[in-house]
Structures are given as structure tokens and as C-alpha cells.
Design a protein around this motif. Structure first.
Motif, PDB file in Angstrom:
ATOM      1  N   SER A  66      -1.669  26.759   4.662  1.00  0.00           N
ATOM      2  CA  SER A  66      -0.407  26.307   4.073  1.00  0.00           C
ATOM      3  C   SER A  66       0.007  27.142   2.858  1.00  0.00           C
TER       4      SER A  66
ATOM      5  N   HIS B 108       3.362  30.090  -3.607  1.00  0.00           N
ATOM      6  CA  HIS B 108       2.006  29.885  -4.126  1.00  0.00           C
ATOM      7  C   HIS B 108       1.444  31.199  -4.668  1.00  0.00           C
TER       8      HIS B 108
ATOM      9  N   PHE C 118      -3.824  24.743  -7.157  1.00  0.00           N
ATOM     10  CA  PHE C 118      -3.311  24.031  -5.988  1.00  0.00           C
ATOM     11  C   PHE C 118      -4.456  23.240  -5.380  1.00  0.00           C
ATOM     12  N   GLN C 119      -4.129  22.383  -4.436  1.00  0.00           N
ATOM     13  CA  GLN C 119      -5.159  21.691  -3.651  1.00  0.00           C
ATOM     14  C   GLN C 119      -4.658  21.617  -2.211  1.00  0.00           C
ATOM     15  N   ILE C 120      -4.792  22.762  -1.510  1.00  0.00           N
ATOM     16  CA  ILE C 120      -4.247  22.884  -0.160  1.00  0.00           C
ATOM     17  C   ILE C 120      -5.236  23.597   0.756  1.00  0.00           C
TER      18      ILE C 120
END
Length: 358
Positions: free
Chosen positions: A90, A95, A84-86
Motif C-alpha cells: 500500500s 508516502h 506509517f503503519q501499513i
């Protein structure tokens, strides 16, 4: 060619081949560590080198993180994967399920000796505890993050990542459960918590203590968690596509039932009551919790205090009310255990056993 010269040539050739073979052997002896990147401050950037707050999280990719620490090549064969890129606030149940399944798939491979997960610090302790309950391997899994973005002066991400890889590739970490590596320290997923909004020493295990340190690229362990985890856990997410809804109701002076009623109306299967003190329940809230339990919602009493054992049948008659006591788990970690417990049972006695087991 004279025999003496031939002999010398053969000896020199043999020595050269031996040196090459030894170097290759040294390379193959390095552990294979996969870095799974999820974003967070460790992958963040700021407007200037002195920007340590108000930066943008989750902008730097996994390969750039690895390339920024060339010393990693000396301690492990490192591969990267962007999951992921969060920013971690969030992070969702979905996830977690995706990440947990990917971790289990990688650890089942013979060419993976350990895993490092780069993660934002805000919910790192929650992700770590979730993985501690669902990973099906004794191989090391180490979560790592940073309190300063990658562009900051004295950014802590690079050394934290180096330490995490050294732990994940070590034999010392095998069977220790899911770990956190920050500030040269090693913490257990179940017990660690973030204690400061911005300082590099934010992560601590206040009462039960850290597990060990990293020094000179080597982990040193001084204790281990006694609670069951990973391969000893009864929870399995292999076939799960969702987790039951569990919400947290926070205790405070002049508390009312607005949040509680809304969560129950929205279909919450479980409620964590983060009470004051030893999980005390306000007189005006108690009827709402009782009503929710009668509708089938599981109620777990926890505490907002942050330390200590929550006494069963202490500030409430849990046996009579059919409530569950959270033991030493924080409200946010109690939520994770209850979600997983509800995938197995609705029986409060069995759920209470789980809270005393994990």
C-alpha cells in the motif's frame, strides 16, 4: 583519620570516579540511531506461533519492536518514530515523499548518526531505491524487514533489526548509499530484489552481488556500488508535493494495448514497457507506444527478465523512436527513476543519461 587511610580512601574514590567517567564516556560514544517504522511483516502478528503466511502485517508499534531487542542498547542509543503503519503493497508516492523528507530532516541533525527504516518486504526495494536517489547525506540509511511475522517461531525480524542498527551506527557504512539488511547480508538499494514469496533468504542481488555481511554485530563490506546516489544525486524532493504519473505495461505473449491506452488516457507522463527478453516490443503494441510518445509520454524500454543490460537500439531503434533504455534497472525501479527524472526534464537524451548515471 590516619594519613595512610586517607590516601587509600582518596585512591579508592579516584578509581570509582574514573570507572564512572569511563562508563559514561562509553555510553556517549555509542552512535545515535533513529528507527523510523512504516509497518510491514516485521511489525506483523499471526494467529499462532507457526503462522508464517496469512498473518496480519503492520500491527506492532515501533517502541515494541525496539523493546523486543534489548541488545540494541549495547550498540547504539536508539530512538523510535512511527511514520506509517501499513503493509508495503500500500506504499504510495505520497508516502515516499513524506518519508524522504523526514529522513533528510533527521540526518541534518548533529545528534543523528544513522537511520533504520522498518518496512514491508513487498516494496522495500522500491522505497530503498527512491531514498537512494533523494537522501542528501552520507550518513547510513538502512532498510530492514522480515519474512516472518513477529509472533512466528524463529522470527527473523529481531536479528535483522539488530544487524540494521549495527550497520546504521557504523563508520563502515558511511557514504555507501541506502542499504538493505536482511538474512545477515548487506545489499545496495539499486540492485537488490525480492526473489521468493516467503523464505528468509528472499532478498538477493543475483548478478552484481551483495555488498557484504553482518557478523557478530559488525558490518563487513567487500564491494560498493559505482552508480551515483544520495549526496551525488541531482534530484531534490524538498519542495515536491507530488510525483509525475508513471505506469508499467507488462509484456507477454498475445499482448495488446488495452493497459497502455488506458494509462495514457489517464494522464501518464511516462510508461515503462517491461518487455520480454531484451525489452522486445510486440508488433501489435509498437504503434501504441509510438503514438503515446508523439503525444508527449516518455517511453522507457525495460525487461521482465530481471537480469542483464537492456541494449539501447537493440530490440528497437530507440534513437529513431525517441525511446529510453533502462540499462540494468528492473521495471519497478525504472519507474522510480523516470518519475524523478520528469521532475527535472522531458528531454529523452538527458533522461537516458540519468539511466546510465544512476
Amino acid at each position: 583519620m590516619k594519613s595512610t587511610t586517607v590516601s587509600r580512601w582518596l585512591v579508592a574514590t579516584f578509581c570509582a570516579l574514573t570507572a564512572i567517567t569511563a562508563a559514561q564516556a562509553q555510553t556517549t560514544k555509542l552512535p545515535n540511531v533513529t528507527v523510523l517504522a512504516t509497518g510491514g511483516t516485521i511489525a506483523g502478528t499471526g494467529a499462532t506461533s507457526t503462522t508464517t503466511v496469512g498473518y496480519t502485517a503492520a500491527t506492532v508499534g515501533v517502541q515494541q519492536l525496539i523493546n523486543a531487542v534489548p541488545e540494541l542498547a549495547k550498540i547504539a542509543n536508539v530512538k523510535g518514530e512511527q511514520v506509517f503503519q501499513i503493509a508495503s503493497e500500500s506504499m504510495t508516492n505520497e508516502h515516499w515523499l513524506t518519508l524522504g523528507k523526514r529522513v533528510n530532516a533527521l540526518l541534518a541533525q548533529n545528534d543523528v548518526d544513522g537511520i533504520v527504516i522498518t518496512h514491508g518486504t513487498d516494496t522495500m526495494e522500491e522505497t530503498a531505491y527512491f531514498l537512494d536517489l533523494v537522501v542528501k547525506s552520507k550518513k547510513p540509511v538502512v532498510l530492514v524487514g522480515a519474512m516472518r511475522p513477529s509472533t512466528a517461531l524463529s522470527a527473523d525480524g529481531p536479528i535483522n533489526l539488530y544487524n540494521a542498527v549495527s550497520i546504521a551506527g557504523s563508520q563502515e557504512a558511511v557514504g555507501k548509499g541506502v542499504l538493505l539488511a536482511l538474512n545477515d547480508q548487506i545489499h545496495a538499494a539499486r540492485d537488490v530484489t525480492k526473489t521468493n514469496t516467503s523464505t528468509p533468504d528472499s532478498f538477493k542481488t543475483p548478478e552484481l552481488g551483495l555488498l557484504g555481511y553482518v557478523q557478530g554485530g559488525k558490518p563487513f563490506f567487500y564491494r560498493a556500488s559505482t552508480r551515483k546516489h544520495t549526496t551525488d544525486s541531482e534530484f531534490d524532493i524538498a519542495n515536491l508535493t507530488a510525483l509525475p504519473q508513471v505506469d508499467i505495461v507488462y509484456g507477454y505473449a498475445n499482448m495488446n494495448t488495452v493497459a497502455l491506452d488506458a494509462f495514457v488516457a489517464a494522464g501518464a507522463k511516462g510508461i515503462i514497457h517491461a518487455g520480454v527478453g531484451d525489452g522486445s516490443i510486440a508488433a501489435r503494441v509498437k504503434p501504441g507506444l509510438i503514438a503515446a510518445r508523439k503525444k508527449g509520454t516518455i517511453i522507457v524500454r525495460s525487461s521482465r527478465v530481471g537480469q542483464g543490460i537492456l541494449a539501447r537500439n537493440g530490440e528497437a531503434n530507440d534513437d529513431e523512436l525517441d525511446f529510453v533504455a533502462s540499462d540494468t534497472l528492473s521495471p519497478q525501479k525504472a519507474r522510480i527513476l523516470l518519475m524523478l527524472a520528469l521532475t527535472k526534464t522531458n528531454n529523452t537524451r538527458d533522461i537516458q543519461r540519468m539511466f546510465y548515471t544512476y
